[in-house]
Write a protein that holds these residues in place. Structure first.
Motif, PDB file in Angstrom:
ATOM      1  N   ASP A   8       0.834  -1.203   0.000  1.00  0.00           N
ATOM      2  CA  ASP A   8       0.000   0.000   0.000  1.00  0.00           C
ATOM      3  C   ASP A   8       0.872   1.258   0.000  1.00  0.00           C
ATOM      4  N   PRO A   9       1.648   1.469  -1.062  1.00  0.00           N
ATOM      5  CA  PRO A   9       2.505   2.659  -1.091  1.00  0.00           C
ATOM      6  C   PRO A   9       1.700   3.964  -1.153  1.00  0.00           C
ATOM      7  N   GLU A  10       0.470   3.900  -1.657  1.00  0.00           N
ATOM      8  CA  GLU A  10      -0.346   5.106  -1.762  1.00  0.00           C
ATOM      9  C   GLU A  10      -0.643   5.711  -0.394  1.00  0.00           C
ATOM     10  N   MET A  11      -0.835   4.878   0.616  1.00  0.00           N
ATOM     11  CA  MET A  11      -1.110   5.397   1.955  1.00  0.00           C
ATOM     12  C   MET A  11       0.088   6.210   2.453  1.00  0.00           C
ATOM     13  N   LEU A  12       1.292   5.691   2.271  1.00  0.00           N
ATOM     14  CA  LEU A  12       2.486   6.408   2.702  1.00  0.00           C
ATOM     15  C   LEU A  12       2.638   7.709   1.912  1.00  0.00           C
ATOM     16  N   GLN A  13       2.380   7.655   0.627  1.00  0.00           N
ATOM     17  CA  GLN A  13       2.449   8.866  -0.198  1.00  0.00           C
ATOM     18  C   GLN A  13       1.472   9.912   0.314  1.00  0.00           C
ATOM     19  N   ASP A  14       0.257   9.492   0.634  1.00  0.00           N
ATOM     20  CA  ASP A  14      -0.755  10.426   1.144  1.00  0.00           C
ATOM     21  C   ASP A  14      -0.320  11.050   2.469  1.00  0.00           C
ATOM     22  N   LEU A  15       0.272  10.259   3.346  1.00  0.00           N
ATOM     23  CA  LEU A  15       0.726  10.773   4.640  1.00  0.00           C
ATOM     24  C   LEU A  15       1.866  11.783   4.456  1.00  0.00           C
ATOM     25  N   ILE A  16       2.776  11.472   3.549  1.00  0.00           N
ATOM     26  CA  ILE A  16       3.890  12.397   3.287  1.00  0.00           C
ATOM     27  C   ILE A  16       3.356  13.710   2.720  1.00  0.00           C
ATOM     28  N   LEU A  17       2.427  13.622   1.775  1.00  0.00           N
ATOM     29  CA  LEU A  17       1.827  14.837   1.213  1.00  0.00           C
ATOM     30  C   LEU A  17       1.102  15.652   2.281  1.00  0.00           C
ATOM     31  N   ALA A  18       0.339  14.972   3.113  1.00  0.00           N
ATOM     32  CA  ALA A  18      -0.420  15.672   4.156  1.00  0.00           C
ATOM     33  C   ALA A  18       0.519  16.389   5.128  1.00  0.00           C
ATOM     34  N   ALA A  19       1.560  15.704   5.567  1.00  0.00           N
ATOM     35  CA  ALA A  19       2.501  16.314   6.517  1.00  0.00           C
ATOM     36  C   ALA A  19       3.264  17.462   5.856  1.00  0.00           C
ATOM     37  N   THR A  20       3.657  17.288   4.604  1.00  0.00           N
ATOM     38  CA  THR A  20       4.386  18.349   3.896  1.00  0.00           C
ATOM     39  C   THR A  20       3.504  19.574   3.697  1.00  0.00           C
ATOM     40  N   ASN A  21       2.278  19.368   3.262  1.00  0.00           N
ATOM     41  CA  ASN A  21       1.370  20.497   3.062  1.00  0.00           C
ATOM     42  C   ASN A  21       1.074  21.227   4.364  1.00  0.00           C
ATOM     43  N   GLU A  22       0.945  20.489   5.449  1.00  0.00           N
ATOM     44  CA  GLU A  22       0.713  21.117   6.752  1.00  0.00           C
ATOM     45  C   GLU A  22       1.946  21.914   7.183  1.00  0.00           C
ATOM     46  N   ALA A  23       3.133  21.373   6.954  1.00  0.00           N
ATOM     47  CA  ALA A  23       4.360  22.100   7.305  1.00  0.00           C
ATOM     48  C   ALA A  23       4.449  23.403   6.509  1.00  0.00           C
ATOM     49  N   LEU A  24       4.147  23.345   5.221  1.00  0.00           N
ATOM     50  CA  LEU A  24       4.205  24.550   4.392  1.00  0.00           C
ATOM     51  C   LEU A  24       3.147  25.571   4.807  1.00  0.00           C
ATOM     52  N   LYS A  25       1.979  25.097   5.239  1.00  0.00           N
ATOM     53  CA  LYS A  25       0.951  26.009   5.750  1.00  0.00           C
ATOM     54  C   LYS A  25       1.451  26.694   7.028  1.00  0.00           C
ATOM     55  N   GLN A  26       2.099  25.922   7.890  1.00  0.00           N
ATOM     56  CA  GLN A  26       2.652  26.498   9.117  1.00  0.00           C
ATOM     57  C   GLN A  26       3.729  27.544   8.803  1.00  0.00           C
ATOM     58  N   VAL A  27       4.531  27.288   7.770  1.00  0.00           N
ATOM     59  CA  VAL A  27       5.535  28.268   7.358  1.00  0.00           C
ATOM     60  C   VAL A  27       4.848  29.543   6.880  1.00  0.00           C
ATOM     61  N   ASP A  28       3.795  29.400   6.081  1.00  0.00           N
ATOM     62  CA  ASP A  28       3.051  30.579   5.626  1.00  0.00           C
ATOM     63  C   ASP A  28       2.522  31.376   6.809  1.00  0.00           C
ATOM     64  N   ASP A  29       2.006  30.688   7.814  1.00  0.00           N
ATOM     65  CA  ASP A  29       1.506  31.363   9.015  1.00  0.00           C
ATOM     66  C   ASP A  29       2.641  32.064   9.750  1.00  0.00           C
ATOM     67  N   LEU A  30       3.791  31.424   9.824  1.00  0.00           N
ATOM     68  CA  LEU A  30       4.965  32.002  10.480  1.00  0.00           C
ATOM     69  C   LEU A  30       5.424  33.254   9.741  1.00  0.00           C
ATOM     70  N   VAL A  31       5.470  33.178   8.416  1.00  0.00           N
ATOM     71  CA  VAL A  31       5.874  34.332   7.607  1.00  0.00           C
ATOM     72  C   VAL A  31       4.882  35.476   7.809  1.00  0.00           C
ATOM     73  N   GLU A  32       3.602  35.166   7.789  1.00  0.00           N
ATOM     74  CA  GLU A  32       2.580  36.204   7.990  1.00  0.00           C
ATOM     75  C   GLU A  32       2.741  36.857   9.360  1.00  0.00           C
ATOM     76  N   GLN A  33       3.017  36.039  10.358  1.00  0.00           N
ATOM     77  CA  GLN A  33       3.191  36.548  11.716  1.00  0.00           C
ATOM     78  C   GLN A  33       4.423  37.457  11.793  1.00  0.00           C
ATOM     79  N   ASP A  34       5.543  37.016  11.225  1.00  0.00           N
ATOM     80  CA  ASP A  34       6.789  37.769  11.331  1.00  0.00           C
ATOM     81  C   ASP A  34       6.857  38.952  10.365  1.00  0.00           C
ATOM     82  N   MET A  35       6.378  38.769   9.146  1.00  0.00           N
ATOM     83  CA  MET A  35       6.515  39.810   8.129  1.00  0.00           C
ATOM     84  C   MET A  35       5.272  40.689   8.029  1.00  0.00           C
ATOM     85  N   GLY A  36       4.154  40.183   8.516  1.00  0.00           N
ATOM     86  CA  GLY A  36       2.908  40.942   8.427  1.00  0.00           C
ATOM     87  C   GLY A  36       2.959  42.268   9.143  1.00  0.00           C
TER      88      GLY A  36
END
Length: 103
Positions: A63-91
């Motif tokens: 079931d490699p698709e499950m692992l792929q989905d988890l990696i995508l989900a964690a990566t997208n969440e990390a990038l969202k957190q970075v966007d929030d961090l940038v908004e907080q610091d640069m906003g």
């Protein structure tokens, strides 16, 4: 003319502060997980993926698709957190200004 000179000095000061804040963002990190912590992604404040941790329990050759989905989900969440961090610091630099495309 004196007002224009003062305004230019203020803009230069703000530009230096923004550059410093952007450099500091590179040193900050965020961590996001998926699958109850089975996959963890760590990203820097300048949107570089620094580390990906995968629990052996989630690796299923059938079931490699499950692992792929988890990696995508964690990566997208990390990038969202970075966007929030940038908004907080640069906003704070663009607060009250209506400048399209700025943070």
């Amino acid at each position: 003319m004196k007002n224009m000179g003062n305004m230019m000095k203020q803009m230069q000061k703000m530009q230096k502060q923004m550059a410093k804040a952007q450099e500091e963002l590179k040193e900050k990190t965020v961590e996001a997980t998926a699958g109850g912590g089975m996959v963890t992604v760590i990203a820097s404040g300048d949107k570089r993926i620094l580390d990906v941790k995968i629990s052996e329990d989630v690796i299923d050759p059938d079931d490699p698709e499950m692992l792929q989905d988890l990696i995508l989900a964690a990566t997208n969440e990390a990038l969202k957190q970075v966007d929030d961090l940038v908004e907080q610091d640069m906003g704070k630099f663009t607060k009250g200004m209506n400048i399209p495309g700025m943070f």
